[in-house]
Design a protein around this motif. Structure first.
Motif, PDB file in Angstrom:
ATOM      1  N   ALA A 118       0.828  -1.202   0.000  1.00 22.33           N
ATOM      2  CA  ALA A 118       0.000   0.000   0.000  1.00 22.33           C
ATOM      3  C   ALA A 118       0.870   1.262   0.000  1.00 22.33           C
ATOM      4  N   VAL A 119       1.924   1.258   0.797  1.00 26.34           N
ATOM      5  CA  VAL A 119       2.804   2.425   0.857  1.00 26.34           C
ATOM      6  C   VAL A 119       3.521   2.628  -0.476  1.00 26.34           C
ATOM      7  N   MET A 120       3.988   1.547  -1.056  1.00 24.89           N
ATOM      8  CA  MET A 120       4.684   1.664  -2.342  1.00 24.89           C
ATOM      9  C   MET A 120       3.743   2.158  -3.441  1.00 24.89           C
ATOM     10  N   ASN A 121       2.476   1.773  -3.373  1.00 21.92           N
ATOM     11  CA  ASN A 121       1.505   2.280  -4.348  1.00 21.92           C
ATOM     12  C   ASN A 121       1.346   3.791  -4.202  1.00 21.92           C
ATOM     13  N   GLU A 122       1.318   4.269  -2.953  1.00 24.56           N
ATOM     14  CA  GLU A 122       1.197   5.710  -2.696  1.00 24.56           C
ATOM     15  C   GLU A 122       2.433   6.452  -3.212  1.00 24.56           C
ATOM     16  N   VAL A 123       3.609   5.907  -2.934  1.00 22.43           N
ATOM     17  CA  VAL A 123       4.864   6.516  -3.402  1.00 22.43           C
ATOM     18  C   VAL A 123       4.880   6.577  -4.925  1.00 22.43           C
ATOM     19  N   ALA A 124       4.495   5.488  -5.562  1.00 21.61           N
ATOM     20  CA  ALA A 124       4.481   5.443  -7.023  1.00 21.61           C
ATOM     21  C   ALA A 124       3.432   6.393  -7.597  1.00 21.61           C
ATOM     22  N   ALA A 125       2.252   6.429  -6.992  1.00 21.65           N
ATOM     23  CA  ALA A 125       1.171   7.289  -7.494  1.00 21.65           C
ATOM     24  C   ALA A 125       1.542   8.765  -7.397  1.00 21.65           C
ATOM     25  N   ARG A 126       2.233   9.124  -6.326  1.00 17.99           N
ATOM     26  CA  ARG A 126       2.611  10.531  -6.130  1.00 17.99           C
ATOM     27  C   ARG A 126       3.898  10.886  -6.852  1.00 17.99           C
ATOM     28  N   ASP A 127       4.614   9.922  -7.362  1.00 23.26           N
ATOM     29  CA  ASP A 127       5.889  10.129  -8.041  1.00 23.26           C
ATOM     30  C   ASP A 127       6.895  10.813  -7.106  1.00 23.26           C
ATOM     31  N   VAL A 128       6.933  10.314  -5.876  1.00 24.08           N
ATOM     32  CA  VAL A 128       7.807  10.870  -4.841  1.00 24.08           C
ATOM     33  C   VAL A 128       9.275  10.917  -5.277  1.00 24.08           C
ATOM     34  N   PRO A 129       9.814   9.905  -5.963  1.00 22.66           N
ATOM     35  CA  PRO A 129      11.225   9.984  -6.357  1.00 22.66           C
ATOM     36  C   PRO A 129      11.554  11.209  -7.213  1.00 22.66           C
ATOM     37  N   GLN A 130      10.637  11.610  -8.101  1.00 15.27           N
ATOM     38  CA  GLN A 130      10.899  12.788  -8.928  1.00 15.27           C
ATOM     39  C   GLN A 130      10.956  14.054  -8.076  1.00 15.27           C
ATOM     40  N   PHE A 131      10.059  14.176  -7.093  1.00 11.07           N
ATOM     41  CA  PHE A 131      10.104  15.314  -6.181  1.00 11.07           C
ATOM     42  C   PHE A 131      11.405  15.300  -5.385  1.00 11.07           C
ATOM     43  N   TYR A 132      11.767  14.119  -4.878  1.00 10.27           N
ATOM     44  CA  TYR A 132      12.988  13.980  -4.084  1.00 10.27           C
ATOM     45  C   TYR A 132      14.223  14.401  -4.880  1.00 10.27           C
ATOM     46  N   GLU A 133      14.329  13.932  -6.105  1.00  8.47           N
ATOM     47  CA  GLU A 133      15.502  14.260  -6.929  1.00  8.47           C
ATOM     48  C   GLU A 133      15.611  15.760  -7.182  1.00  8.47           C
ATOM     49  N   LEU A 134      14.490  16.399  -7.510  1.00 15.25           N
ATOM     50  CA  LEU A 134      14.520  17.837  -7.777  1.00 15.25           C
ATOM     51  C   LEU A 134      14.805  18.624  -6.501  1.00 15.25           C
ATOM     52  N   GLU A 135      14.168  18.236  -5.399  1.00 11.85           N
ATOM     53  CA  GLU A 135      14.410  18.925  -4.124  1.00 11.85           C
ATOM     54  C   GLU A 135      15.869  18.786  -3.699  1.00 11.85           C
ATOM     55  N   THR A 136      16.442  17.606  -3.875  1.00 13.06           N
ATOM     56  CA  THR A 136      17.849  17.381  -3.519  1.00 13.06           C
ATOM     57  C   THR A 136      18.769  18.227  -4.395  1.00 13.06           C
ATOM     58  N   SER A 137      18.470  18.276  -5.681  1.00 15.40           N
ATOM     59  CA  SER A 137      19.285  19.093  -6.590  1.00 15.40           C
ATOM     60  C   SER A 137      19.222  20.574  -6.198  1.00 15.40           C
ATOM     61  N   LEU A 138      18.044  21.041  -5.840  1.00 16.84           N
ATOM     62  CA  LEU A 138      17.905  22.441  -5.417  1.00 16.84           C
ATOM     63  C   LEU A 138      18.670  22.690  -4.115  1.00 16.84           C
ATOM     64  N   ALA A 139      18.506  21.768  -3.169  1.00 11.95           N
ATOM     65  CA  ALA A 139      19.121  21.943  -1.851  1.00 11.95           C
ATOM     66  C   ALA A 139      20.645  21.869  -1.888  1.00 11.95           C
ATOM     67  N   THR A 140      21.187  21.108  -2.826  1.00 13.84           N
ATOM     68  CA  THR A 140      22.639  20.952  -2.899  1.00 13.84           C
ATOM     69  C   THR A 140      23.305  21.973  -3.815  1.00 13.84           C
ATOM     70  N   GLY A 141      22.496  22.848  -4.419  1.00 15.01           N
ATOM     71  CA  GLY A 141      23.065  23.901  -5.252  1.00 15.01           C
ATOM     72  C   GLY A 141      23.368  23.487  -6.673  1.00 15.01           C
ATOM     73  N   ALA A 142      22.802  22.386  -7.128  1.00 15.85           N
ATOM     74  CA  ALA A 142      23.070  21.913  -8.485  1.00 15.85           C
ATOM     75  C   ALA A 142      22.604  22.916  -9.547  1.00 15.85           C
ATOM     76  N   TYR A 143      21.653  23.775  -9.203  1.00 20.54           N
ATOM     77  CA  TYR A 143      21.121  24.744 -10.171  1.00 20.54           C
ATOM     78  C   TYR A 143      21.651  26.158  -9.930  1.00 20.54           C
ATOM     79  N   LYS A 144      22.669  26.273  -9.124  1.00 19.68           N
ATOM     80  CA  LYS A 144      23.173  27.596  -8.750  1.00 19.68           C
ATOM     81  C   LYS A 144      23.501  28.463  -9.968  1.00 19.68           C
ATOM     82  N   ASN A 145      24.021  27.858 -11.022  1.00 18.86           N
ATOM     83  CA  ASN A 145      24.403  28.614 -12.220  1.00 18.86           C
ATOM     84  C   ASN A 145      23.348  28.579 -13.319  1.00 18.86           C
ATOM     85  N   ASP A 146      22.219  27.974 -13.051  1.00 19.35           N
ATOM     86  CA  ASP A 146      21.169  27.882 -14.069  1.00 19.35           C
ATOM     87  C   ASP A 146      19.796  28.042 -13.429  1.00 19.35           C
TER      88      ASP A 146
END
Length: 135
Positions: free
Chosen positions: A1-29
């Protein structure tokens, strides 16, 4: 049930973008950061209200966005949620479409969480303007 929720919400995509923002990966763009945040925050098939608000908060905390960009992203997120809604439930075990909402609308609870999130984003912008959060 939890994995269905994670998949339905596409949590990994949010996590990847949030991590990139938090680590400064977009600082120059900052344009690319804004584009990617805008796309994910306005996509009604991905995430729920909380996921989208959290993403915009991380964007506001990152050095990638200026105040005008944060306003634009937050406004577009709000408009998208209020007109298209979210096809993903907000709590564990919630149906993919919120129980009290139909496609294109938010439930009272979701609307309250959205308003609270927008107030938090405004507060972060004020902190940035006072240089209490690095730009």
């Amino acid at each position: 049930a939890v994995m269905n929720e994670v998949a339905a919400r596409d949590v990994p995509q949010f996590y990847e973008l949030e991590t990139s923002l938090a680590t400064g990966a977009y600082k120059n763009d900052s344009a690319k950061a804004k584009k990617e945040v805008m796309e994910l925050a306005t996509d009604p098939t991905k995430g729920n209200v909380d996921d989208k608000v959290r993403l915009v908060i991380v964007y506001a905390l990152s050095a990638a966005g200026n105040s005008a960009d944060i306003d634009e992203v937050a406004s577009e997120m709000k408009n998208s949620l209020e007109t298209k809604g979210s096809t993903v439930g907000g709590e564990e075990g919630a149906p993919l479409l919120s129980e009290n909402a139909t496609r294109g609308t938010l439930s009272k609870e979701e609307h309250a969480r959205l308003e609270m999130g927008l107030r938090a984003i405004d507060y972060l912008k004020k902190l940035r303007s006072m240089h209490m959060i690095p730009n």
